[in-house]
Scaffold this motif. Structure first.
Motif, PDB file in Angstrom:
ATOM      1  N   ARG A   4       0.825  -1.199   0.000  1.00  0.00           N
ATOM      2  CA  ARG A   4       0.000   0.000   0.000  1.00  0.00           C
ATOM      3  C   ARG A   4       0.861   1.251   0.000  1.00  0.00           C
ATOM      4  O   ARG A   4       1.923   1.291   0.606  1.00  0.00           O
ATOM      5  N   LEU A   5       0.367   2.289  -0.655  1.00  0.00           N
ATOM      6  CA  LEU A   5       1.060   3.563  -0.720  1.00  0.00           C
ATOM      7  C   LEU A   5       0.096   4.635  -0.241  1.00  0.00           C
ATOM      8  O   LEU A   5      -0.984   4.792  -0.781  1.00  0.00           O
ATOM      9  N   THR A   6       0.472   5.353   0.804  1.00  0.00           N
ATOM     10  CA  THR A   6      -0.396   6.405   1.327  1.00  0.00           C
ATOM     11  C   THR A   6       0.090   7.753   0.839  1.00  0.00           C
ATOM     12  O   THR A   6       1.185   7.873   0.289  1.00  0.00           O
ATOM     13  N   VAL A   7      -0.726   8.775   1.040  1.00  0.00           N
ATOM     14  CA  VAL A   7      -0.392  10.118   0.585  1.00  0.00           C
ATOM     15  C   VAL A   7       0.857  10.610   1.311  1.00  0.00           C
ATOM     16  O   VAL A   7       0.949  10.551   2.529  1.00  0.00           O
ATOM     17  N   GLY A   8       1.833  11.094   0.554  1.00  0.00           N
ATOM     18  CA  GLY A   8       3.052  11.635   1.129  1.00  0.00           C
ATOM     19  C   GLY A   8       4.128  10.601   1.418  1.00  0.00           C
ATOM     20  O   GLY A   8       5.236  10.945   1.790  1.00  0.00           O
ATOM     21  N   GLY A  23      -2.603  16.914  -3.615  1.00  0.00           N
ATOM     22  CA  GLY A  23      -3.269  17.554  -4.744  1.00  0.00           C
ATOM     23  C   GLY A  23      -3.242  16.689  -5.983  1.00  0.00           C
ATOM     24  O   GLY A  23      -4.214  16.631  -6.736  1.00  0.00           O
ATOM     25  N   GLN A  24      -2.120  16.006  -6.227  1.00  0.00           N
ATOM     26  CA  GLN A  24      -2.017  15.120  -7.381  1.00  0.00           C
ATOM     27  C   GLN A  24      -2.971  13.938  -7.239  1.00  0.00           C
ATOM     28  O   GLN A  24      -3.587  13.511  -8.205  1.00  0.00           O
ATOM     29  N   LEU A  25      -3.095  13.421  -6.024  1.00  0.00           N
ATOM     30  CA  LEU A  25      -3.982  12.294  -5.788  1.00  0.00           C
ATOM     31  C   LEU A  25      -5.431  12.699  -6.013  1.00  0.00           C
ATOM     32  O   LEU A  25      -6.193  11.963  -6.654  1.00  0.00           O
ATOM     33  N   ILE A  26      -5.823  13.873  -5.535  1.00  0.00           N
ATOM     34  CA  ILE A  26      -7.189  14.357  -5.738  1.00  0.00           C
ATOM     35  C   ILE A  26      -7.445  14.579  -7.219  1.00  0.00           C
ATOM     36  O   ILE A  26      -8.502  14.221  -7.742  1.00  0.00           O
ATOM     37  N   PHE A  27      -6.475  15.165  -7.927  1.00  0.00           N
ATOM     38  CA  PHE A  27      -6.627  15.377  -9.365  1.00  0.00           C
ATOM     39  C   PHE A  27      -6.812  14.058 -10.094  1.00  0.00           C
ATOM     40  O   PHE A  27      -7.669  13.922 -10.963  1.00  0.00           O
ATOM     41  N   ASN A  33     -12.721   9.492 -12.101  1.00  0.00           N
ATOM     42  CA  ASN A  33     -14.181   9.526 -12.013  1.00  0.00           C
ATOM     43  C   ASN A  33     -14.811  10.117 -13.267  1.00  0.00           C
ATOM     44  O   ASN A  33     -15.837   9.625 -13.740  1.00  0.00           O
ATOM     45  N   ILE A  34     -14.227  11.174 -13.808  1.00  0.00           N
ATOM     46  CA  ILE A  34     -14.750  11.778 -15.039  1.00  0.00           C
ATOM     47  C   ILE A  34     -14.616  10.793 -16.194  1.00  0.00           C
ATOM     48  O   ILE A  34     -15.532  10.659 -17.013  1.00  0.00           O
ATOM     49  N   THR A  35     -13.498  10.091 -16.261  1.00  0.00           N
ATOM     50  CA  THR A  35     -13.294   9.110 -17.326  1.00  0.00           C
ATOM     51  C   THR A  35     -14.298   7.963 -17.214  1.00  0.00           C
ATOM     52  O   THR A  35     -14.874   7.535 -18.219  1.00  0.00           O
ATOM     53  N   LYS A  36     -14.528   7.460 -15.987  1.00  0.00           N
ATOM     54  CA  LYS A  36     -15.508   6.398 -15.798  1.00  0.00           C
ATOM     55  C   LYS A  36     -16.895   6.858 -16.218  1.00  0.00           C
ATOM     56  O   LYS A  36     -17.630   6.113 -16.870  1.00  0.00           O
ATOM     57  N   ARG A  37     -17.256   8.093 -15.851  1.00  0.00           N
ATOM     58  CA  ARG A  37     -18.577   8.623 -16.212  1.00  0.00           C
ATOM     59  C   ARG A  37     -18.706   8.760 -17.732  1.00  0.00           C
ATOM     60  O   ARG A  37     -19.747   8.427 -18.304  1.00  0.00           O
ATOM     61  N   PHE A  38     -17.648   9.236 -18.397  1.00  0.00           N
ATOM     62  CA  PHE A  38     -17.686   9.374 -19.853  1.00  0.00           C
ATOM     63  C   PHE A  38     -17.867   8.019 -20.522  1.00  0.00           C
ATOM     64  O   PHE A  38     -18.684   7.872 -21.438  1.00  0.00           O
ATOM     65  N   ILE A  39     -17.124   7.011 -20.080  1.00  0.00           N
ATOM     66  CA  ILE A  39     -17.225   5.680 -20.678  1.00  0.00           C
ATOM     67  C   ILE A  39     -18.621   5.096 -20.457  1.00  0.00           C
ATOM     68  O   ILE A  39     -19.214   4.511 -21.366  1.00  0.00           O
TER      69      ILE A  39
END
Length: 100
Positions: A4-8, A23-27, A33-39
């Motif tokens: 497992r890899l946690t933030v930071g 911030g990178q993780l949230i992005f 999520n946007i890609t899943k919704r588009f597909i």
């Protein structure tokens, strides 16, 4: 857990040293999520368009003509999908990754 890899947290990648920023993780999660919704939306739109087109074919063509139309559509779609997958398969080789 070692997998497992946690933030930071830092981990040693065979190629580069990676540090995940919050911030990178949230992005990335937003992008995923946007890609899943588009597909999902693309799949549903295609599904209902196919049903509508088949109803039009049933009203205007014989069974043999309709089968020929769907075979040609499947050949074209398969060729297009194969070309897209081939392009995406080679994409990681073309991306230049910079390390720390």
């Amino acid at each position: 857990m070692p997998g497992r890899l946690t933030v930071g947290q830092r981990t040693l990648n065979p190629f580069i040293l990676v540090r995940i920023q919050a911030g990178q993780l949230i992005f990335m999660m937003t992008f995923i999520n946007i890609t899943k919704r588009f597909i999902s939306d693309f799949f549903h739109a295609s599904f209902f368009a196919i049903i509508e087109y088949d109803i039009k074919l049933q009203n205007s063509k014989t069974f043999e003509q309709r089968a020929l139309v769907w075979i040609l559509i499947l050949i074209f779609a398969s060729t297009l999908l194969l070309l897209l997958l081939f392009g995406f398969w080679n994409m990681p080789d073309r991306i230049q990754v910079g390390g720390f």
